[in-house]
Motif scaffolding. Structure first.
Motif, short mmCIF file in Angstrom:
data_model
loop_
_atom_site.label_atom_id
_atom_site.label_comp_id
_atom_site.label_asym_id
_atom_site.label_seq_id
_atom_site.Cartn_x
_atom_site.Cartn_y
_atom_site.Cartn_z
N CYS A 1 0.84 -1.21 0.00
CA CYS A 1 0.00 0.00 0.00
C CYS A 1 0.87 1.25 0.00
N LEU A 2 1.94 1.22 0.78
CA LEU A 2 2.86 2.37 0.81
C LEU A 2 3.54 2.56 -0.54
N PHE A 3 3.99 1.46 -1.11
CA PHE A 3 4.68 1.55 -2.40
C PHE A 3 3.73 2.02 -3.50
N PHE A 4 2.45 1.69 -3.37
CA PHE A 4 1.49 2.14 -4.37
C PHE A 4 1.45 3.67 -4.43
N VAL A 5 1.49 4.31 -3.27
CA VAL A 5 1.50 5.78 -3.24
C VAL A 5 2.79 6.31 -3.84
N GLY A 6 3.92 5.69 -3.47
CA GLY A 6 5.20 6.13 -4.01
C GLY A 6 5.28 5.96 -5.51
N TYR B 1 -9.09 -0.81 3.35
CA TYR B 1 -9.67 -1.25 2.08
C TYR B 1 -8.67 -2.14 1.33
N GLY B 2 -7.40 -1.76 1.37
CA GLY B 2 -6.39 -2.57 0.71
C GLY B 2 -6.18 -3.93 1.36
#
Length: 379
Positions: free
Chosen positions: A122-127, A251-252
């Motif tokens: 989820c963090l990498f998705f934002v990055g 949600y993720g």
């Protein structure tokens, strides 16, 4: 290794992996040896006599089978049968429960690892979203990064060039110009230099750290994720507070537990500390999700008081029995961060089904052996 040796190893592995399999295998071997040895010693004539005697053994009070002779045999055989099945019941019940506990223990550890990976993704998705739109440090350096905090729902954003220097930041003070290769920040606090090692020196695409205190904000703890730029050396470093991480990524995580099973019918439940179920592999929960509804642990019939407090050194609780979705289960629980709890559940029906099948097998074998013994004894 010969084919015979391979077959022997495969048989040993199969027996070792099945609870109570060793006892069943021993009974089978003893029965085979007894039968083969008896047939060899008796010969064809005695086998026919054995068949006749066995038929008479099950017809008391008729023919040559007298009560005073058959009753002691019946009592002894019944006692041996009860003893054998009782021992088998006790041993198999213990073995299958221990097996269930091992499955729960290993399952909770693997699920926790998957949970952490899901959060990292989820963090990498934002990055990735940021670096796809702005593929170089220079493309981000001149922008007002404060708006990125709201647009991407994050708490901190640093832009680092190929030399490891922060060229843009949402942090207060003198964060810009600070080198992430150094061991301390401008305020004397620790600086996360691992990002430079992993993303610049080793050339990794992504890197994440666990929660730690911010180098530029005392008393603020965040999880940091880094994603390298695609068209130039450097990376973006994104920080998430604990509360935001827990609230924004449910949600993720909603499909996480649905991809897991325990044994044949076991499942996982991922819930918030408030009791709201985030993800669950039970069919009742899956049906509720398809209807657009949510459930709580209370609605699932689970008594949250049964989850013991977990110490930092032992994050997984000992197995305990509880009711979930109307069926008794053997469960284990584990804290995942500060806001989530995971419950692994295996229905007792599955545990007891294996026990009952094993005891039934032993009971049949004991009956056959006792019948053979009585017949060979001339009853």
């Amino acid at each position: 290794m010969t084919d015979g040796a391979r077959a022997f190893v495969a048989l040993g592995t199969c027996v070792g992996d099945c609870p109570f399999g060793l006892l069943a295998a021993c009974v089978l071997v003893l029965f085979a040896l007894f039968l083969l040895g008896g047939l060899r010693l008796l010969g064809r004539r005695r086998i026919c006599e054995f068949a006749t005697s066995l038929r008479l053994f099950f017809k008391p009070l008729r023919g040559k089978f007298r009560v005073r002779r058959g009753l002691p045999v019946f009592i002894v055989a019944s006692a041996l049968f009860l003893l054998a099945t009782t021992v088998a019941w006790v041993m198999s019940d213990r073995a299958y429960h221990e097996y269930a506990h091992k499955v729960l223990d290993s399952g909770t550890m693997e699920f926790a690892n998957d949970f952490n990976l899901s959060v990292d993704n989820c963090l990498f998705f934002v990055g990735d979203a940021i670096t796809d739109s702005w593929p170089t440090p220079e493309s981000l350096a001149g922008r007002d990064l404060k708006g990125f905090l709201k647009d991407y729902n994050i708490d901190e954003l640093n832009v680092v060039d190929g030399e490891g220097r922060i060229v843009a930041s949402t942090m207060p003070g003198d964060a810009v110009g600070q080198s992430q290769w150094t061991k301390t920040g401008v305020d004397g606090g620790p600086c996360p230099r691992d990002f430079c090692v992993e993303l610049l020196r080793k050339g990794r695409r992504t890197y994440v750290q666990t929660f730690r205190e911010s180098a530029n904000e005392k008393g603020v703890f965040r999880m940091y994720a880094g994603v390298a730029f695609s068209k130039a050396p450097g990376y973006v470093q994104i920080g998430f507070d604990r509360v935001r991480l827990a609230e924004d990524f449910d949600y993720g995580l909603s499909r996480l537990a649905q991809d897991w099973t325990l044994g044949e019918s076991g499942y996982f439940v991922l819930a918030r500390n408030t009791g709201r179920i985030v993800s669950c592999g039970h069919p009742t929960c899956e049906a509720a999700y398809r209807r657009g509804e949510s459930m709580t642990l209370d609605e699932a019939g689970f008594d949250r008081r049964l989850v013991p407090a977990v110490e930092d050194g032992d994050p997984t609780t000992p197995p305990f029995e509880a009711t979930l979705f109307g069926e008794p289960c053997v469960c284990a629980s584990r804290r995942l961060g500060e806001y989530h709890v995971m419950i692994a559940a295996m229905p007792l029906a599955e545990v007891h089904g294996g026990r009952n099948a094993t005891v039934g097998l032993v009971a049949v074998l004991v009956l056959v052996i006792l019948g053979l013994g009585a017949a060979f004894g001339g009853f």
